[in-house]
Motif scaffolding. Structure first.
Motif, PDB file in Angstrom:
ATOM      1  N   ILE A  67      55.216  47.797  -2.510  1.00 21.01           N
ATOM      2  CA  ILE A  67      54.077  48.719  -2.553  1.00 21.01           C
ATOM      3  C   ILE A  67      54.081  49.597  -1.305  1.00 21.01           C
ATOM      4  O   ILE A  67      53.959  50.817  -1.381  1.00 21.01           O
ATOM      5  CB  ILE A  67      52.748  47.928  -2.658  1.00 21.01           C
ATOM      6  N   ASN A  68      54.277  48.969  -0.153  1.00 22.36           N
ATOM      7  CA  ASN A  68      54.318  49.708   1.114  1.00 22.36           C
ATOM      8  C   ASN A  68      55.407  50.780   1.067  1.00 22.36           C
ATOM      9  O   ASN A  68      55.187  51.930   1.447  1.00 22.36           O
ATOM     10  CB  ASN A  68      54.563  48.722   2.261  1.00 22.36           C
ATOM     11  N   ALA A  69      56.586  50.406   0.563  1.00 19.89           N
ATOM     12  CA  ALA A  69      57.698  51.358   0.491  1.00 19.89           C
ATOM     13  C   ALA A  69      57.341  52.531  -0.417  1.00 19.89           C
ATOM     14  O   ALA A  69      57.567  53.699  -0.064  1.00 19.89           O
ATOM     15  CB  ALA A  69      58.958  50.661  -0.013  1.00 19.89           C
ATOM     16  N   VAL A  71      54.313  53.615  -1.289  1.00 23.49           N
ATOM     17  CA  VAL A  71      53.198  54.413  -0.771  1.00 23.49           C
ATOM     18  C   VAL A  71      53.715  55.526   0.136  1.00 23.49           C
ATOM     19  O   VAL A  71      53.293  56.678   0.034  1.00 23.49           O
ATOM     20  CB  VAL A  71      52.187  53.522  -0.006  1.00 23.49           C
ATOM     21  N   TRP A  72      54.646  55.172   0.999  1.00 20.39           N
ATOM     22  CA  TRP A  72      55.165  56.171   1.944  1.00 20.39           C
ATOM     23  C   TRP A  72      56.249  57.023   1.310  1.00 20.39           C
ATOM     24  O   TRP A  72      56.281  58.233   1.506  1.00 20.39           O
ATOM     25  CB  TRP A  72      55.683  55.493   3.217  1.00 20.39           C
ATOM     26  N   VAL A  78      47.654  54.296  -3.290  1.00 15.44           N
ATOM     27  CA  VAL A  78      47.953  52.862  -3.361  1.00 15.44           C
ATOM     28  C   VAL A  78      47.712  52.282  -4.763  1.00 15.44           C
ATOM     29  O   VAL A  78      48.578  51.618  -5.343  1.00 15.44           O
ATOM     30  CB  VAL A  78      47.106  52.096  -2.321  1.00 15.44           C
TER      31      VAL A  78
END
Lengths: 454, 454
Positions: A67-69, A71-72, A78
């Motif tokens: 998810i973090n990957a 998002v950016w 999100v």
């Protein structure tokens, strides 16, 4: 409140939980690392059952990374990303993650989870570096042939057994499923084994050297298997060029380390001594560890392979008695490794979801795969030949750990592995990992420590 | 490639850059910490000039923290958030950040930046913990009166001078601007000073104790000033309840530490020894450091205040010679502090943007504020009374460091400080921080080291 504060509290909790786990393990005559794993699992599952957001997030650590990957890298919001990549986990889990990862206070949880992940990664790198320091190149080369044989059998046997098991259970599934399940069972995660050998003062035994050597070679073979399998699944054919490239780079890196590593380390040390004589014995080894483990990851191997290699090429003799702060290398690395390595095992335990064991269909699938996984690696011990305990080596090769998890999540992301299979693989990875410390202790108790033999 | 790989390479670069900086500083007869700061600034600005995305991001580290917080806390897409919160930085900077922080590969940069931030925070906590270990409570109490006087003068004098300077330069600006500028100049960042005293083996001097004590009290006073000023700016009145709460908690925490801290530490140690005797001397002190620094942040103080307090209550006598791994406490903490503390100073250097010095209007503003900032703190040295070098103490109180940055960015976020004022404050913070190591070395060279006097 300072954004670093949450992580400080978390470090306190993890350090104390790890100490408590070790205490219980020692009371029960088990290796300390098992205590850290189990205490992590207990804390994680109690926290999960109590619906504490932090533990709900950690239980889905792999998803958090993805998810973090996204998002950016995609710039999408999100919630949209969670909807997209967690659809297969069902509305309960994805709804839970949306609630945790979006809205007031979410960043504190993300920062805590990410910080723990950073420390845990540093911990396993330091652990393998320490193990490398306690091993030397000549001893490793002496067991090179046996280690290669163990690694090759330990890759082929679990692959064939996993492939056949999958075929027997689901004869109508596409070939790619069978291939991917087989491939996941090939992985070896050497962290647990290295730690048990270290806990039980067996790192100098012939068995430990063969397992460590085999694990390094296994990582190279795993990389090749992954290139082959991912090629077949995504493009339908094998890219020989890519496989040749991967193999060549790995062999070049490990060959350079084994043949001229010590000379290179000596050369680098002379430069560093001019630069910073006062901190030489702390910062030169660590610089080499960072550089080697980065390079190892850069060519596609695990960072821990490079960390182990950096430890191998360094030795006490490199440093002069006149060097400032001249304590033994191991004493200098100990405070770092002693703080961070347990974080790796506690975090690994925290990701063990007891709920996975509740589905009988998945459990049956996992049962078959566990048998294939265990027999496949125990067989590899036979390739170790005489002069070493084959059982010990076979057990030492058992844990799949984070390497198996990486394989399984790649399979999930390219669609070769569905959710039920993924859960079954997670159970296999958990069982092979958790069973190793007591099994290895049992196998080792059948022979006395061999501090000096080869 | 493993997502941890980028951070490994970064650690290698930072460790080597720090060593190179120390080497140059020592050659030029300057304190090593100045070398780390300046080398960080050089690497950061060269990387920034070459438009290397990582250094462009680090130069805007405070913005990155805010963006990350908003992305998770609001769930809005990255680009939208950057447009919203970086509007004041102009289209060039905000466009640059959008390009870096959104799109393929962005997550690797964010992870590297965040990882470095985590290690840097851990570094400064470990540094103050180490300084606390080398100091003892009785010595601190002995200088308590003087330290309080220095802290009070060191808060009031810069506030009044900053307020008057701001009023003289911009008589038409609202009162809140003058108040906030004055408040920012009150801050003291003790990291640099502690490191210089440590580098120059002056930690046991009366000056060092007074400065350390004053810095702790100054953090409490700063917290009160912030509560007052933020109250005036945002609600128009002072919340006496909040101020009383903040003051009471701080006094209770520090009072407990000073009066019964050693007994509490002894009690905790007995529990930990039963749990984990083998790692006692490493993990018990660190647990206490994590707990105290979290608690300190929890009540609104800086984490380093708690870390220093944890160091104060621990001492060698607490541990028995029979404890395993019985090296001196400082030797056990050294590898952690020696690796991580320089990361803090290099990262601080990397955030110094030489471009800020190009605007003559901002430079003039900064010039006035620097004079106010320096005189205000030098005056505080006079409160130290006899038996100690007043110049040394005044200089030791100079650096604003990250504490000043936090004040300035709060001022920016609540609208009390505009972009030009913010840049001027950043220059003040940079100058007071960078000038301290050589100035302190000069002041100390005027008297011999005093290892035992009080």
């Amino acid at each position: 409140m300072d954004p670093f504060a949450g992580l400080l509290l978390l470090l306190f909790i993890v350090v104390v939980a790890a100490a408590l786990g070790r205490w219980i393990a020692v009371k029960l005559d088990q290796p300390p690392v098992l205590g850290e794993l189990v205490m992590g699992a207990l804390v994680g599952n109690v926290g999960y059952a109590l619906r504490i957001p932090f533990f709900e997030m950690v239980m889905n650590m792999a998803a958090l990374q993805n998810i973090n990957a996204m998002v950016w890298n995609t710039g999408a919001p999100v919630r949209e990303i969670i909807d997209r990549i967690m659809a297969g986990d069902g509305p309960v889990i994805s709804g839970m993650m949306e609630k945790i990862l979006s809205g007031p206070g979410a960043v504190d949880l993300v920062n805590m989870g990410f910080g723990l992940w950073v420390f845990s990664n540093l911990g396993v790198v330091l652990l393998l570096f320490k193990v490398g320091l306690e091993t030397n190149i000549v001893d490793m080369l002496r067991v090179g042939g046996r280690a290669s044989a163990v690694a090759i059998v330990g890759t082929i046997a679990p692959f064939i057994l996993g492939y056949l098991g999958s075929l027997a259970l689901a004869p109508n599934a596409p070939q790619t499923v069978h291939i991917f399940l087989g491939a996941t069972l090939c992985a070896t995660s050497v962290g647990i084994t290295a730690r048990v050998f270290s806990d039980l003062k067996h790192l100098q035994s012939r068995e430990a050297r063969i397992v460590l050597g085999a694990a390094v070679i296994d990582d190279v073979l795993g990389l090749i298997v992954l290139a082959v399998v991912a090629g077949i699944v995504t493009t339908g054919h094998i890219s020989l060029g890519k496989i040749a490239g991967v193999s060549l780079l790995s062999v070049l890196f490990l060959g350079t380390v084994l043949l001229v590593g010590e000379r290179l380390a000596h050369f680098g040390m002379k430069i560093f001594r001019r630069l910073d004589p006062f901190h030489l014995k702390l910062l030169y080894p660590l610089s080499l560890m960072f550089l080697f483990s980065w390079f190892s990851a850069f060519i596609g191997l695990a960072p821990i392979v490079g960390a182990f290699a950096a430890g191998l090429v360094l030795n006490e003799a490199l440093f002069a008695a006149r060097d400032a702060r001249h304590a033994p290398l191991e004493d200098i690395i100990y405070p770092l490794e002693g703080l961070f390595a347990p974080i790796f095992f506690v975090l690994m335990g925290m990701q063990v979801n007891f709920a996975t064991f509740a589905d009988p269909h998945i459990l049956a699938l996992a049962g078959v795969l566990v048998v294939a996984a265990v027999i496949g690696k125990l067989v590899s011990g036979l390739a170790a030949g005489g002069g070493a305990s084959r059982l010990t080596i076979g057990i030492g090769m058992l844990p799949r750990g984070e390497v198996g998890l990486i394989f399984a999540s790649i399979g999930k992301s390219i669609g070769a592995v569905n959710d039920a299979l993924y859960s079954a693989l997670v159970i296999v990875i958990i069982l092979t990992t958790v069973v190793t410390p007591p099994a290895l202790k049992f196998a080792l108790s059948r022979k006395p420590p061999q501090p000096e033999t080869t």
